[in-house]
Design a protein around this motif. Structure first.
Motif, PDB file in Angstrom:
ATOM      1  N   VAL A   1      44.026  25.972  36.521  1.00  0.00           N
ATOM      2  CA  VAL A   1      44.501  26.636  35.314  1.00  0.00           C
ATOM      3  C   VAL A   1      43.363  26.635  34.303  1.00  0.00           C
ATOM      4  O   VAL A   1      42.803  25.583  34.002  1.00  0.00           O
ATOM      5  CB  VAL A   1      45.738  25.936  34.718  1.00  0.00           C
ATOM      6  CG1 VAL A   1      46.093  26.520  33.364  1.00  0.00           C
ATOM      7  CG2 VAL A   1      46.915  26.041  35.665  1.00  0.00           C
ATOM      8  N   GLY A   2      43.014  27.814  33.827  1.00  0.00           N
ATOM      9  CA  GLY A   2      41.967  27.937  32.819  1.00  0.00           C
ATOM     10  C   GLY A   2      40.572  28.038  33.390  1.00  0.00           C
ATOM     11  O   GLY A   2      39.798  28.880  32.992  1.00  0.00           O
ATOM     12  N   SER A   3      40.246  27.164  34.328  1.00  0.00           N
ATOM     13  CA  SER A   3      38.950  27.201  35.008  1.00  0.00           C
ATOM     14  C   SER A   3      39.044  26.374  36.280  1.00  0.00           C
ATOM     15  O   SER A   3      39.993  25.616  36.472  1.00  0.00           O
ATOM     16  CB  SER A   3      37.845  26.644  34.105  1.00  0.00           C
ATOM     17  OG  SER A   3      37.935  25.237  34.008  1.00  0.00           O
ATOM     18  N   LYS A   4      38.051  26.514  37.132  1.00  0.00           N
ATOM     19  CA  LYS A   4      38.029  25.765  38.391  1.00  0.00           C
ATOM     20  C   LYS A   4      37.923  24.254  38.156  1.00  0.00           C
ATOM     21  O   LYS A   4      38.200  23.470  39.046  1.00  0.00           O
ATOM     22  CB  LYS A   4      36.867  26.227  39.279  1.00  0.00           C
ATOM     23  CG  LYS A   4      37.013  27.648  39.774  1.00  0.00           C
ATOM     24  CD  LYS A   4      37.934  27.708  40.954  1.00  0.00           C
ATOM     25  CE  LYS A   4      37.928  29.101  41.557  1.00  0.00           C
ATOM     26  NZ  LYS A   4      38.646  29.189  42.785  1.00  0.00           N
TER      27      LYS A   4
ATOM     28  N   LEU B   1      50.698  35.213  45.586  1.00  0.00           N
ATOM     29  CA  LEU B   1      50.077  35.020  44.277  1.00  0.00           C
ATOM     30  C   LEU B   1      48.579  34.781  44.450  1.00  0.00           C
ATOM     31  O   LEU B   1      48.159  33.699  44.858  1.00  0.00           O
ATOM     32  CB  LEU B   1      50.713  33.837  43.541  1.00  0.00           C
ATOM     33  CG  LEU B   1      52.186  34.005  43.175  1.00  0.00           C
ATOM     34  CD1 LEU B   1      52.722  32.729  42.522  1.00  0.00           C
ATOM     35  CD2 LEU B   1      52.390  35.208  42.254  1.00  0.00           C
ATOM     36  N   ALA B   2      47.776  35.786  44.104  1.00  0.00           N
ATOM     37  CA  ALA B   2      46.322  35.694  44.271  1.00  0.00           C
ATOM     38  C   ALA B   2      45.752  34.484  43.536  1.00  0.00           C
ATOM     39  O   ALA B   2      44.790  33.869  43.987  1.00  0.00           O
ATOM     40  CB  ALA B   2      45.647  36.972  43.770  1.00  0.00           C
ATOM     41  N   ARG B   3      46.370  34.115  42.444  1.00  0.00           N
ATOM     42  CA  ARG B   3      45.893  32.959  41.670  1.00  0.00           C
ATOM     43  C   ARG B   3      45.996  31.651  42.447  1.00  0.00           C
ATOM     44  O   ARG B   3      45.412  30.661  42.060  1.00  0.00           O
ATOM     45  CB  ARG B   3      46.651  32.863  40.360  1.00  0.00           C
ATOM     46  CG  ARG B   3      48.121  32.584  40.546  1.00  0.00           C
ATOM     47  CD  ARG B   3      48.922  32.669  39.269  1.00  0.00           C
ATOM     48  NE  ARG B   3      49.036  34.053  38.858  1.00  0.00           N
ATOM     49  CZ  ARG B   3      49.173  34.445  37.603  1.00  0.00           C
ATOM     50  NH1 ARG B   3      49.234  33.572  36.641  1.00  0.00           N
ATOM     51  NH2 ARG B   3      49.288  35.697  37.304  1.00  0.00           N
ATOM     52  N   LEU B   4      46.723  31.645  43.562  1.00  0.00           N
ATOM     53  CA  LEU B   4      46.855  30.435  44.374  1.00  0.00           C
ATOM     54  C   LEU B   4      46.003  30.460  45.628  1.00  0.00           C
ATOM     55  O   LEU B   4      45.992  29.488  46.375  1.00  0.00           O
ATOM     56  CB  LEU B   4      48.320  30.212  44.767  1.00  0.00           C
ATOM     57  CG  LEU B   4      49.310  30.026  43.621  1.00  0.00           C
ATOM     58  CD1 LEU B   4      50.714  29.815  44.162  1.00  0.00           C
ATOM     59  CD2 LEU B   4      48.900  28.886  42.724  1.00  0.00           C
ATOM     60  N   HIS B   5      45.300  31.584  45.892  1.00  0.00           N
ATOM     61  CA  HIS B   5      44.432  31.634  47.074  1.00  0.00           C
ATOM     62  C   HIS B   5      43.393  30.532  46.978  1.00  0.00           C
ATOM     63  O   HIS B   5      42.936  30.176  45.892  1.00  0.00           O
ATOM     64  CB  HIS B   5      43.711  32.984  47.172  1.00  0.00           C
ATOM     65  CG  HIS B   5      44.632  34.124  47.479  1.00  0.00           C
ATOM     66  ND1 HIS B   5      44.171  35.382  47.736  1.00  0.00           N
ATOM     67  CD2 HIS B   5      45.984  34.216  47.572  1.00  0.00           C
ATOM     68  CE1 HIS B   5      45.175  36.195  47.963  1.00  0.00           C
ATOM     69  NE2 HIS B   5      46.290  35.500  47.865  1.00  0.00           N
ATOM     70  N   ARG B   6      42.997  30.000  48.114  1.00  0.00           N
ATOM     71  CA  ARG B   6      42.062  28.872  48.122  1.00  0.00           C
ATOM     72  C   ARG B   6      40.679  29.242  47.604  1.00  0.00           C
ATOM     73  O   ARG B   6      40.112  28.548  46.797  1.00  0.00           O
ATOM     74  CB  ARG B   6      41.970  28.288  49.520  1.00  0.00           C
ATOM     75  CG  ARG B   6      43.255  27.596  49.936  1.00  0.00           C
ATOM     76  CD  ARG B   6      43.098  26.986  51.305  1.00  0.00           C
ATOM     77  NE  ARG B   6      44.371  26.542  51.818  1.00  0.00           N
ATOM     78  CZ  ARG B   6      44.851  25.321  51.649  1.00  0.00           C
ATOM     79  NH1 ARG B   6      44.169  24.437  50.994  1.00  0.00           N
ATOM     80  NH2 ARG B   6      46.014  24.991  52.157  1.00  0.00           N
TER      81      ARG B   6
ATOM     82  N   THR C   1      39.063  32.000  45.640  1.00  0.00           N
ATOM     83  CA  THR C   1      39.284  33.207  44.862  1.00  0.00           C
ATOM     84  C   THR C   1      38.672  33.057  43.482  1.00  0.00           C
ATOM     85  O   THR C   1      38.412  31.947  43.024  1.00  0.00           O
ATOM     86  CB  THR C   1      40.791  33.494  44.726  1.00  0.00           C
ATOM     87  OG1 THR C   1      40.973  34.718  44.023  1.00  0.00           O
ATOM     88  CG2 THR C   1      41.514  32.385  43.991  1.00  0.00           C
ATOM     89  N   LEU C   2      38.445  34.159  42.851  1.00  0.00           N
ATOM     90  CA  LEU C   2      38.005  34.147  41.459  1.00  0.00           C
ATOM     91  C   LEU C   2      39.201  34.193  40.517  1.00  0.00           C
ATOM     92  O   LEU C   2      39.047  34.064  39.320  1.00  0.00           O
ATOM     93  CB  LEU C   2      37.079  35.342  41.192  1.00  0.00           C
ATOM     94  CG  LEU C   2      35.776  35.344  41.974  1.00  0.00           C
ATOM     95  CD1 LEU C   2      35.012  36.633  41.711  1.00  0.00           C
ATOM     96  CD2 LEU C   2      34.932  34.138  41.636  1.00  0.00           C
ATOM     97  N   CYS C   3      40.394  34.398  41.076  1.00  0.00           N
ATOM     98  CA  CYS C   3      41.618  34.474  40.274  1.00  0.00           C
ATOM     99  C   CYS C   3      42.132  33.071  39.968  1.00  0.00           C
ATOM    100  O   CYS C   3      42.074  32.183  40.806  1.00  0.00           O
ATOM    101  CB  CYS C   3      42.709  35.220  41.038  1.00  0.00           C
ATOM    102  SG  CYS C   3      42.296  36.893  41.479  1.00  0.00           S
TER     103      CYS C   3
END
Length: 168
Positions: free
Chosen positions: A45-48, A131-136, A138-140
């Motif tokens: 969340v917010g950044s890696k 949910l692309a934000r949960l891909h391992r 990803t930039l999302c």
């Protein structure tokens, strides 16, 4: 979504927030699970650099995530999920043996085995798929825990009910 729908990202974010707030975190249960599975998956969340964990609980014999929470990987976060699922009083709980589970599951009721965790692992994979934000890799990523929660609520509602009613 912006490119496909030709609607601005702000409008889409506002819709996700508005509709996500209307939904509960868990579907109504038709039956109480006899065997439950629990697992956790990591995202950002917010950044890696800012890791968060989504803890999920499922019925071993039926599709669908029945309960979930977002937080760190501590016993305190799992305790929030446990408060939701402990009333199920399952005969067995299947887990990967992560160190927090023995604090909650009686040893004789906890099956520690990745082999028997196919349902919860499959549901977590389905979350990552949709949910692309949960891909391992990803930039999302989600910009806030609030929006991550709304996205999960909407997805689970969609998967459980076969659709999402759009406000007009």
């Amino acid at each position: 979504m912006e490119r496909i729908t030709k609607v601005s990202d702000t409008t889409i974010s506002n819709w996700v927030r508005q509709e996500g707030e209307k939904l509960s975190d868990a579907p109504e249960l038709d039956t109480v699970p006899e065997v439950g599975e629990v697992d956790e998956l990591q995202t950002f969340v917010g950044s890696k650099k800012n890791k968060v964990w989504i803890w999920t609980a499922v019925d071993h014999f039926k599709a669908g995530i029945l309960a979930w929470v977002i937080g760190d990987r501590s016993a305190k976060t799992f305790e929030t999920l446990w408060q939701i699922i402990s009333w199920w009083q399952c005969y067995f709980w299947v887990s990967d043996g992560y160190k927090v589970y023995p604090n909650f599951f009686p040893a004789e009721d906890n099956i520690v085995s990745k082999t028997y965790m196919t349902r919860v692992e499959g549901e977590n994979t389905r979350l990552r798929h949709y949910l692309a934000r949960l891909h391992r890799k990803t930039l999302c990523y989600s910009k806030s825990v609030e929006m991550l929660k709304h996205s999960i609520r909407l997805l689970l509602h969609y998967l459980h009910n076969g659709g999402v009613v759009l406000a007009t």
